[in-house]
Design a protein around this motif. Structure first.
Motif, PDB file in Angstrom:
ATOM      1  N   UNK A 202       0.851  -1.187   0.000  1.00 21.16           N
ATOM      2  CA  UNK A 202       0.000   0.000   0.000  1.00 21.16           C
ATOM      3  C   UNK A 202       0.892   1.244   0.000  1.00 21.16           C
ATOM      4  N   UNK A 203       1.126   1.810   1.170  1.00 26.52           N
ATOM      5  CA  UNK A 203       1.858   3.071   1.262  1.00 26.52           C
ATOM      6  C   UNK A 203       3.289   2.984   0.742  1.00 26.52           C
ATOM      7  N   UNK A 204       3.990   1.923   1.040  1.00 25.56           N
ATOM      8  CA  UNK A 204       5.379   1.821   0.595  1.00 25.56           C
ATOM      9  C   UNK A 204       5.444   1.755  -0.930  1.00 25.56           C
ATOM     10  N   UNK A 205       4.670   0.865  -1.511  1.00 21.33           N
ATOM     11  CA  UNK A 205       4.674   0.745  -2.971  1.00 21.33           C
ATOM     12  C   UNK A 205       4.221   2.055  -3.627  1.00 21.33           C
TER      13      UNK A 205
ATOM     14  N   UNK B 145      15.155  -3.679   1.603  1.00 19.48           N
ATOM     15  CA  UNK B 145      14.493  -4.974   1.434  1.00 19.48           C
ATOM     16  C   UNK B 145      13.923  -5.565   2.719  1.00 19.48           C
ATOM     17  N   UNK B 146      14.614  -5.405   3.815  1.00 21.60           N
ATOM     18  CA  UNK B 146      14.167  -5.994   5.074  1.00 21.60           C
ATOM     19  C   UNK B 146      13.750  -4.920   6.080  1.00 21.60           C
ATOM     20  N   UNK B 147      13.310  -3.779   5.547  1.00 22.74           N
ATOM     21  CA  UNK B 147      12.830  -2.684   6.387  1.00 22.74           C
ATOM     22  C   UNK B 147      11.447  -2.220   5.915  1.00 22.74           C
ATOM     23  N   UNK B 148      10.684  -3.163   5.364  1.00 20.41           N
ATOM     24  CA  UNK B 148       9.279  -2.904   5.040  1.00 20.41           C
ATOM     25  C   UNK B 148       8.506  -4.197   5.267  1.00 20.41           C
ATOM     26  N   UNK B 149       7.220  -4.040   5.561  1.00 21.19           N
ATOM     27  CA  UNK B 149       6.404  -5.199   5.899  1.00 21.19           C
ATOM     28  C   UNK B 149       4.927  -4.899   5.645  1.00 21.19           C
ATOM     29  N   UNK B 150       4.113  -5.910   5.845  1.00 20.22           N
ATOM     30  CA  UNK B 150       2.666  -5.760   5.649  1.00 20.22           C
ATOM     31  C   UNK B 150       1.923  -6.769   6.517  1.00 20.22           C
ATOM     32  N   UNK B 151       0.634  -6.538   6.621  1.00 20.41           N
ATOM     33  CA  UNK B 151      -0.229  -7.479   7.312  1.00 20.41           C
ATOM     34  C   UNK B 151      -0.759  -8.527   6.343  1.00 20.41           C
TER      35      UNK B 151
END
Length: 188
Positions: A114-117, A134-140
Motif C-alpha cells: 500500500x503506502x510503501x509501494x 528490502x528488510x525494512x518494510x512489511x505488511x499485514x
C-alpha cells in the motif's frame, strides 16, 4: 544519477505507525532495521523524513496513528501528514526534499503493498532515484481478500523494484546492512 538536476542529496523516508504495524509479518525485525537506518542517517546528518497517514481507520492523534515507540522524530525532522498511500500526493514532501537538495530517497516502513509501494512509485515518477530497503518494510496478512502471503508480497516487491529504470533515474533494493554501509559513505 537522479533526473532532478542539482539534487545529489540523500534522504530516508520512514512510515511506521502503531496501527499499521501491529501484528504484521516480522514486525520487530523490520522496526529494528529502521531504527538502525535512522541512527545512521542522523549520524551522517542526512534528512530523515517522517510520514504519518490519517483517514477514517487511522485517526489523527490516536494511539494507532502514532509512531511505534522504538522510533521518534527529532524536533528538527519534518513530519509529512498524508491522506493517500503516496507520501507525495497532496503533501509538502516534494518541497521538503527540494529544500534539502535531495534527489535520492530510501524508503522504509509499512505497508509494503500500500503506502510503501505507492511512495516508491510516487518518488520515481517525480524524478528521484529510489532505494527500497528490502528488510525494512512489511505488511499485514491479506490472504482472506485474495492477496498472496505477506512474505510473497515482500519478495515480489523487492524483486520488481530492483529492476526499475527510466531516463535519468533508477530503482534499487538493498538489505538494511547494505543500506547502513552505503549511508555511512554518503556525505552531506
Amino acid at each position: 544519477m537522479s533526473a532532478l538536476e542539482g539534487r545529489a542529496g540523500v534522504a530516508l523516508i520512514v512510515d511506521v505507525q502503531n496501527g499499521v504495524v501491529d501484528g504484521v509479518y516480522r514486525r520487530d525485525e523490520v522496526v529494528a532495521n529502521i531504527v538502525r537506518l535512522v541512527d545512521v542517517a542522523r549520524s551522517q546528518r542526512l534528512p530523515v523524513i517522517w510520514v504519518q497517514h490519517d483517514d477514517d481507520n487511522l485517526l489523527r492523534g490516536s494511539h494507532d496513528w502514532e509512531y511505534v515507540p522504538e522510533l521518534a522524530a527529532l524536533p528538527a525532522e519534518p513530519v509529512v501528514h498524508k491522506h493517500y498511500g503516496d507520501a507525495f500526493e497532496g503533501t509538502a514532501l516534494e518541497t521538503i526534499l527540494a529544500a534539502r537538495s535531495v534527489g535520492h530517497v530510501l524508503v522504509a516502513g509499512a505497508e509494503t503493498d500500500a503506502c510503501i509501494r505507492s511512495t516508491l512509485h510516487g518518488a520515481f515518477v517525480r524524478g528521484y532515484d529510489v532505494t527500497l530497503v528490502a528488510d525494512a518494510h512489511t505488511a499485514g496478512d491479506k490472504i482472506q481478500w485474495g492477496a498472496p502471503p505477506v512474505e510473497a508480497v515482500i519478495a515480489h516487491t523487492n524483486r520488481y523494484w530492483r529492476f526499475q529504470r527510466a531516463q535519468g533515474k533508477q530503482g534499487a533494493v538493498l538489505a538494511a546492512s547494505e543500506a547502513v554501509d552505503w549511508l555511512n559513505t554518503v556525505s552531506r
